[in-house]
Motif scaffolding. Structure first.
Motif, PDB file in Angstrom:
ATOM      1  N   ARG A 128       0.812  -1.209   0.000  1.00  0.00           N
ATOM      2  CA  ARG A 128       0.000   0.000   0.000  1.00  0.00           C
ATOM      3  C   ARG A 128       0.852   1.268   0.000  1.00  0.00           C
ATOM      4  NH1 ARG A 128      -4.625   2.041   4.315  1.00  0.00           N
ATOM      5  NH2 ARG A 128      -4.919   4.049   3.281  1.00  0.00           N
ATOM      6  N   PHE A 129       1.966   1.242   0.732  1.00  0.00           N
ATOM      7  CA  PHE A 129       2.739   2.475   0.914  1.00  0.00           C
ATOM      8  C   PHE A 129       4.112   2.415   0.266  1.00  0.00           C
ATOM      9  CE2 PHE A 129      -0.095   2.519   4.699  1.00  0.00           C
ATOM     10  CZ  PHE A 129      -0.794   3.684   4.386  1.00  0.00           C
ATOM     11  N   LEU A 130       4.518   3.576  -0.241  1.00  0.00           N
ATOM     12  CA  LEU A 130       5.864   3.804  -0.760  1.00  0.00           C
ATOM     13  C   LEU A 130       6.495   4.864   0.121  1.00  0.00           C
ATOM     14  CD1 LEU A 130       7.976   3.424  -3.079  1.00  0.00           C
ATOM     15  CD2 LEU A 130       6.824   5.325  -4.246  1.00  0.00           C
ATOM     16  N   HIS A 131       7.659   4.557   0.689  1.00  0.00           N
ATOM     17  CA  HIS A 131       8.373   5.496   1.558  1.00  0.00           C
ATOM     18  C   HIS A 131       9.650   5.980   0.883  1.00  0.00           C
ATOM     19  CE1 HIS A 131       6.375   4.967   5.580  1.00  0.00           C
ATOM     20  NE2 HIS A 131       5.886   3.908   4.947  1.00  0.00           N
ATOM     21  N   ALA A 132      10.111   7.123   1.322  1.00  0.00           N
ATOM     22  CA  ALA A 132      11.430   7.636   0.957  1.00  0.00           C
ATOM     23  C   ALA A 132      12.031   8.236   2.226  1.00  0.00           C
ATOM     24  CB  ALA A 132      11.335   8.682  -0.144  1.00  0.00           C
ATOM     25  N   PHE A 133      13.340   8.083   2.381  1.00  0.00           N
ATOM     26  CA  PHE A 133      14.011   8.513   3.606  1.00  0.00           C
ATOM     27  C   PHE A 133      15.224   9.390   3.311  1.00  0.00           C
ATOM     28  CE2 PHE A 133      11.942   4.451   4.560  1.00  0.00           C
ATOM     29  CZ  PHE A 133      11.217   4.769   5.694  1.00  0.00           C
ATOM     30  N   LEU A 152       5.019  14.195   4.316  1.00  0.00           N
ATOM     31  CA  LEU A 152       6.035  14.126   5.363  1.00  0.00           C
ATOM     32  C   LEU A 152       5.416  13.576   6.640  1.00  0.00           C
ATOM     33  CD1 LEU A 152       8.923  14.716   6.302  1.00  0.00           C
ATOM     34  CD2 LEU A 152       8.167  17.041   6.866  1.00  0.00           C
ATOM     35  N   ARG A 153       6.017  12.497   7.160  1.00  0.00           N
ATOM     36  CA  ARG A 153       5.514  11.844   8.374  1.00  0.00           C
ATOM     37  C   ARG A 153       6.341  12.209   9.612  1.00  0.00           C
ATOM     38  NH1 ARG A 153       0.887   9.266   8.301  1.00  0.00           N
ATOM     39  NH2 ARG A 153       1.731   7.664   9.617  1.00  0.00           N
ATOM     40  N   GLY A 154       7.498  12.856   9.415  1.00  0.00           N
ATOM     41  CA  GLY A 154       8.333  13.244  10.542  1.00  0.00           C
ATOM     42  C   GLY A 154       9.774  12.789  10.349  1.00  0.00           C
ATOM     43  N   ASN A 170      10.936  10.966   7.007  1.00  0.00           N
ATOM     44  CA  ASN A 170      10.147   9.829   6.551  1.00  0.00           C
ATOM     45  C   ASN A 170       8.999  10.384   5.714  1.00  0.00           C
ATOM     46  OD1 ASN A 170       8.589   7.532   6.201  1.00  0.00           O
ATOM     47  ND2 ASN A 170       7.915   7.437   8.321  1.00  0.00           N
ATOM     48  N   TRP A 171       9.088  10.186   4.400  1.00  0.00           N
ATOM     49  CA  TRP A 171       8.042  10.597   3.475  1.00  0.00           C
ATOM     50  C   TRP A 171       7.265   9.354   3.061  1.00  0.00           C
ATOM     51  CZ3 TRP A 171       7.196  15.643   2.005  1.00  0.00           C
ATOM     52  CH2 TRP A 171       8.194  16.571   2.308  1.00  0.00           C
TER      53      TRP A 171
END
Length: 178
Positions: A128-133, A152-154, A170-171
């Motif tokens: 479901r989710f794609l993250h980038a750091f 942006l999650r923090g 954490n995007w």
């Protein structure tokens, strides 16, 4: 004044892309990733990219970013982008990363390529989710996340490469949202 986004094509990573990966190993491009890798490390990364791109089980893909002709330029490889499986906070997700050769910075290529890889991750349909750091200090990569539709999650602590602690943003992008 309207700024036109560059046209890019994503080609699956192949054996012939080693020289591009070596070009991506420049100190200014690896500044936020622990510094340039040894040639042995670049060869290992190349092998991982080739294997990931050959996989058809939804584990992810790596791509060569090709800038399409325009403004008198010829078609040319200018960077890398991809997505791969990762476990984040106990959840299976995709993670994404990208890079563009220094000579092509500031032209909107990274956001265009990242938007294209979002489509690829959606098509894979496994998570479901794609993250980038990106590092909190890497303003251009954080801007790519914003432009490509990530939220942006923090801030989080991350270790990349192993033994190199860093503070990252954490995007996250919901691949099921339209």
């Amino acid at each position: 004044m309207e700024i036109k986004a560059p046209r890019v094509r994503l080609d699956p990573w192949s054996e012939g892309d080693l020289d591009l990966l070596r070009g991506m190993n420049a100190p200014e491009l690896m500044e936020h990733l622990g510094g340039p890798e040894t040639d042995e490390q670049v060869l290992k990364r190349h092998r991982r990219y080739v294997e990931l791109s050959a996989d058809r089980t939804g584990k992810g893909r790596m791509f060569r970013v090709v800038l399409l002709p325009g403004d008198g330029e010829a078609e040319q490889p200018v960077g890398t982008v991809g997505f791969w499986e990762q476990t984040w906070n106990g959840e299976a997700v995709y993670e994404s990363g990208w890079g563009v050769l220094t000579a092509y910075h500031g032209r909107g290529i990274a956001p265009a390529a990242t938007t294209a890889v979002v489509h690829e991750a959606r098509t894979a349909g496994k998570h479901r989710f794609l993250h980038a750091f990106p590092s909190v200090d890497n303003a251009p990569s954080n801007a790519v996340c914003r432009k490509a539709g990530f939220t942006l999650r923090g801030e989080v602590d991350f270790e990349y490469p192993v033994g190199h602690p860093m503070r990252c943003n954490n995007w996250r992008l919901d691949l099921t949202a339209s």
